[in-house]
Design an enzyme around this catalytic site. Structure first.
Site, PDB file in Angstrom:
ATOM      1  N   CYS A  59       0.831  -1.211   0.000  1.00 13.04           N
ATOM      2  CA  CYS A  59       0.000   0.000   0.000  1.00 13.04           C
ATOM      3  C   CYS A  59       0.860   1.253   0.000  1.00 13.04           C
ATOM      4  O   CYS A  59       1.797   1.359   0.793  1.00 13.04           O
ATOM      5  CB  CYS A  59      -0.910   0.000   1.226  1.00 13.04           C
ATOM      6  SG  CYS A  59      -1.973   1.449   1.300  1.00 13.04           S
ATOM      7  N   CYS A  83      -0.654   6.116   7.234  1.00 18.61           N
ATOM      8  CA  CYS A  83      -1.967   5.650   7.699  1.00 18.61           C
ATOM      9  C   CYS A  83      -1.705   4.685   8.847  1.00 18.61           C
ATOM     10  O   CYS A  83      -0.792   3.869   8.777  1.00 18.61           O
ATOM     11  CB  CYS A  83      -2.647   4.919   6.547  1.00 18.61           C
ATOM     12  SG  CYS A  83      -4.023   3.895   7.053  1.00 18.61           S
ATOM     13  N   CYS A  94      -2.760  -0.664   8.639  1.00 21.50           N
ATOM     14  CA  CYS A  94      -2.150  -2.001   8.528  1.00 21.50           C
ATOM     15  C   CYS A  94      -0.695  -1.967   8.956  1.00 21.50           C
ATOM     16  O   CYS A  94       0.205  -1.946   8.128  1.00 21.50           O
ATOM     17  CB  CYS A  94      -2.256  -2.498   7.087  1.00 21.50           C
ATOM     18  SG  CYS A  94      -3.925  -2.446   6.444  1.00 21.50           S
ATOM     19  N   CYS A 103      -7.145   1.911  -0.916  1.00 22.51           N
ATOM     20  CA  CYS A 103      -7.037   1.148   0.332  1.00 22.51           C
ATOM     21  C   CYS A 103      -7.161  -0.335  -0.008  1.00 22.51           C
ATOM     22  O   CYS A 103      -7.988  -0.711  -0.835  1.00 22.51           O
ATOM     23  CB  CYS A 103      -8.151   1.564   1.288  1.00 22.51           C
ATOM     24  SG  CYS A 103      -8.198   0.552   2.780  1.00 22.51           S
ATOM     25  N   GLN A 105     -19.488  -9.217  12.256  1.00 26.66           N
ATOM     26  CA  GLN A 105     -18.044  -9.424  12.177  1.00 26.66           C
ATOM     27  C   GLN A 105     -17.517  -8.808  10.885  1.00 26.66           C
ATOM     28  O   GLN A 105     -18.066  -9.033   9.818  1.00 26.66           O
ATOM     29  CB  GLN A 105     -17.720 -10.926  12.198  1.00 26.66           C
ATOM     30  CG  GLN A 105     -17.870 -11.571  13.567  1.00 26.66           C
ATOM     31  CD  GLN A 105     -16.706 -11.275  14.512  1.00 26.66           C
ATOM     32  OE1 GLN A 105     -15.826 -10.484  14.213  1.00 26.66           O
ATOM     33  NE2 GLN A 105     -16.702 -11.912  15.654  1.00 26.66           N
ATOM     34  N   TYR A 141     -23.869 -12.366  24.950  1.00 26.86           N
ATOM     35  CA  TYR A 141     -23.380 -11.303  24.061  1.00 26.86           C
ATOM     36  C   TYR A 141     -23.617 -11.732  22.605  1.00 26.86           C
ATOM     37  O   TYR A 141     -22.728 -11.728  21.783  1.00 26.86           O
ATOM     38  CB  TYR A 141     -21.875 -11.022  24.289  1.00 26.86           C
ATOM     39  CG  TYR A 141     -21.490 -10.854  25.748  1.00 26.86           C
ATOM     40  CD1 TYR A 141     -21.586  -9.616  26.377  1.00 26.86           C
ATOM     41  CD2 TYR A 141     -21.026 -11.940  26.500  1.00 26.86           C
ATOM     42  CE1 TYR A 141     -21.233  -9.469  27.720  1.00 26.86           C
ATOM     43  CE2 TYR A 141     -20.679 -11.800  27.826  1.00 26.86           C
ATOM     44  CZ  TYR A 141     -20.784 -10.563  28.442  1.00 26.86           C
ATOM     45  OH  TYR A 141     -20.441 -10.425  29.774  1.00 26.86           O
ATOM     46  N   GLU A 165     -28.323 -10.150  24.762  1.00 28.84           N
ATOM     47  CA  GLU A 165     -27.538  -9.022  24.240  1.00 28.84           C
ATOM     48  C   GLU A 165     -28.090  -7.726  24.816  1.00 28.84           C
ATOM     49  O   GLU A 165     -29.293  -7.600  24.990  1.00 28.84           O
ATOM     50  CB  GLU A 165     -27.655  -9.030  22.703  1.00 28.84           C
ATOM     51  CG  GLU A 165     -27.160  -7.803  21.981  1.00 28.84           C
ATOM     52  CD  GLU A 165     -25.691  -7.533  22.222  1.00 28.84           C
ATOM     53  OE1 GLU A 165     -25.375  -6.412  22.617  1.00 28.84           O
ATOM     54  OE2 GLU A 165     -24.861  -8.457  22.029  1.00 28.84           O
ATOM     55  N   CYS A 205     -11.929 -11.309  21.458  1.00 24.40           N
ATOM     56  CA  CYS A 205     -11.115 -10.493  20.549  1.00 24.40           C
ATOM     57  C   CYS A 205      -9.996  -9.816  21.330  1.00 24.40           C
ATOM     58  O   CYS A 205      -9.279  -8.981  20.797  1.00 24.40           O
ATOM     59  CB  CYS A 205     -11.985  -9.450  19.848  1.00 24.40           C
ATOM     60  SG  CYS A 205     -12.817  -8.351  20.992  1.00 24.40           S
TER      61      CYS A 205
END
Length: 470
Positions: free
Chosen positions: A77, A83, A86, A179, A302, A331, A352, A428
């Site tokens: 990129c 940026c 990544c 991008c 997701q 959740y 939730e 996560c």
């Protein structure tokens, strides 16, 4: 007198040792202090100029490379390094997976301090670029300038930008031309919107003075090929708004859902905003194993659809369902995991806190003709209690997929109290997961662990753990 300047130190011939937190690499100064350095790869040998000193560590940047690591690749990129997206694009993918796996292992070992089985191999992503289904871009009349541009005497002309916030700069936007995170027509749509807005002198947002028209752009894509575009305007100007929206609709007839928001408040979050449909329908459809999920502008889904499917398969496999189980899905979000495992369960109860997510979950279950899923709204620590268990029955398997902060301690206590034979914990953030696992260790043994990479080129990693009653 101005503020005391941190004395800048230069360390020469420093070998980068490890990939640290948040995508920054780690080295050691000659006297043993840690140095955090961005945009380098373990194995590089560099000269480092420090710009921040704390008691135990320095922060610095590489000013000269003596040797390049064998783990390096050329970033694809053009915006890499400026940026903040990544951060690991300069590292071979198998090496990224190695460091992600290591981070999960270190968290579970050091924070959790629990006995662990051998990890199952980290599940890499088949797509390493163009894997995101949702991107948000900001408009700004104060484009971020490169050092070269600042030094040049040239007239920089138009300062309008449509792209990403520069890390730690709330009012500066890096103008993005291509991008590598979301597949086309994402780049084409964004670039055409910018071109048309500049050509027609539509004012870009000024974050400091709170004025302008164009505020943000969100593009959502689905594996079904459906596309959602949402423009956020700072104020209503019917002529200019319709000019832009009509142009988008004409140029991109493949857009399934074209929506807009007029948002004059201080921040640009959408959750409390009234979203208006301009053309098409107000949702797009995602598909997984024949199940269809509607995604509206506010839905949580997701961000990597293909890899979400792999994550859910690992989750379902760890749950080991036979068709007779009562499953709790804590959740549950829009109920994707709940519906995904439902055909292998007797019944699934999803909980939730976000009412709109549960409305989506019920709607999706109806669309998919699933009759053995029930969904409830409420803050987990208040809802998930003895009465809830008495009402819905003793769970055989509990699946929990909490936000980054992990589970509230009352929820953990309730999990221990239910004594469900199996708990599948999807996370996560393996640091908060490790904290929760430590709290459950007296009653539950960790029997399987498998990290899953959802976000190639970044340091983020998901982890799935199976706990079984001791």
């Amino acid at each position: 007198m101005g503020r005391k300047q941190t004395k800048k130190v230069i360390f020469e011939n420093i070998t980068v040792l490890d990939a640290g937190a948040k995508g920054v690499s780690v080295a050691k100064a000659p006297e043993g202090q840690v140095i955090f350095i961005p945009n380098v790869v373990p194995g590089d040998v560099v000269d480092v100029q420090t710009f921040k000193k704390r008691k135990a560590y320095f922060e610095g940047k590489a000013i000269k490379f003596h040797e390049l690591s064998s783990h390096r690749v050329e970033p694809v990129c053009e915006h890499f390094g400026v940026c903040g997206g990544c951060k690991w694009q300069n590292m071979k993918y198998e090496q990224q997976l190695f460091y992600k796996n290591q981070e999960v292992f270190n968290h579970l070992k050091r924070i959790g301090k629990i006995e662990l089985p051998d990890f199952e191999p980290i599940l890499g992503s088949e797509k390493q670029f163009f894997y995101r289904n949702k991107m948000e871009f900001g408009f700004s009349n104060q484009r971020w300038l490169t050092e070269d541009e600042i030094k040049s005497e040239d007239d920089l002309g138009n300062r309008n930008a449509l792209g990403f916030h520069i890390p730690k700069m709330w009012d500066k936007i890096l103008d993005i031309s291509k991008c590598h995170l979301q597949e086309d027509p994402s780049n084409t749509i964004r670039n055409e919107i910018k071109r048309f807005a500049v050509a027609n002198e539509l004012p870009f947002f000024d974050a400091r003075n709170h004025e302008g028209l164009l505020r943000t752009l969100m593009i959502r894509t689905a594996s079904t090929g459906e596309i959602m575009v949402l423009i956020q305007f700072f104020k209503e100007n019917k002529t200019q708004r319709e000019l832009l929206l009509n142009h988008i609709a004409e140029q991109f007839p493949q857009i399934t859902s074209l929506q807009y928001v007029i948002n004059g408040k201080a921040n640009d979050t959408l959750y409390d905003q009234d979203i208006k449909l301009f053309k098409g329908r107000d949702y797009i459809l995602e598909e997984m194993e024949g199940l269809h999920f509607s995604i509206n502008a506010k839905s949580f889904y997701q961000t990597n659809s293909d890899q979400a499917y792999e994550l859910y398969k690992v989750t379902r496999e760890f749950a080991g369902l036979t068709g007779n189980e009562t499953v709790y899905d804590l959740y549950t979000g829009t109920g994707t995991i709940a519906q995904f495992v439902s055909k292998k369960a007797k019944k699934v109860i999803g909980v939730e806190a976000v009412p709109e997510a549960i409305a989506d979950a019920k709607e999706n279950a109806k669309r998919n003709e699933i009759t053995n899923c029930e969904f409830y709204v409420g803050d987990m620590k208040n809802v998930f209690n003895d009465d809830f268990i008495n009402q819905h029955g003793q769970p055989d398997v509990i699946i929990t997929d909490p936000p980054r902060d992990g589970m509230h301690k009352d929820v953990v206590e309730m999990l221990l109290k239910t004594g469900a034979p199996k708990i599948v914990y999807v996370s996560c953030n393996s640091a908060t997961q490790a904290r929760d696992l430590a709290l459950m260790d007296e009653r539950y043994k960790v029997t399987r662990v498998r990290p899953v990479d959802m976000f190639p080129q970044t340091h983020h990693v998901e982890n799935v753990v199976l706990l079984e009653l001791r």
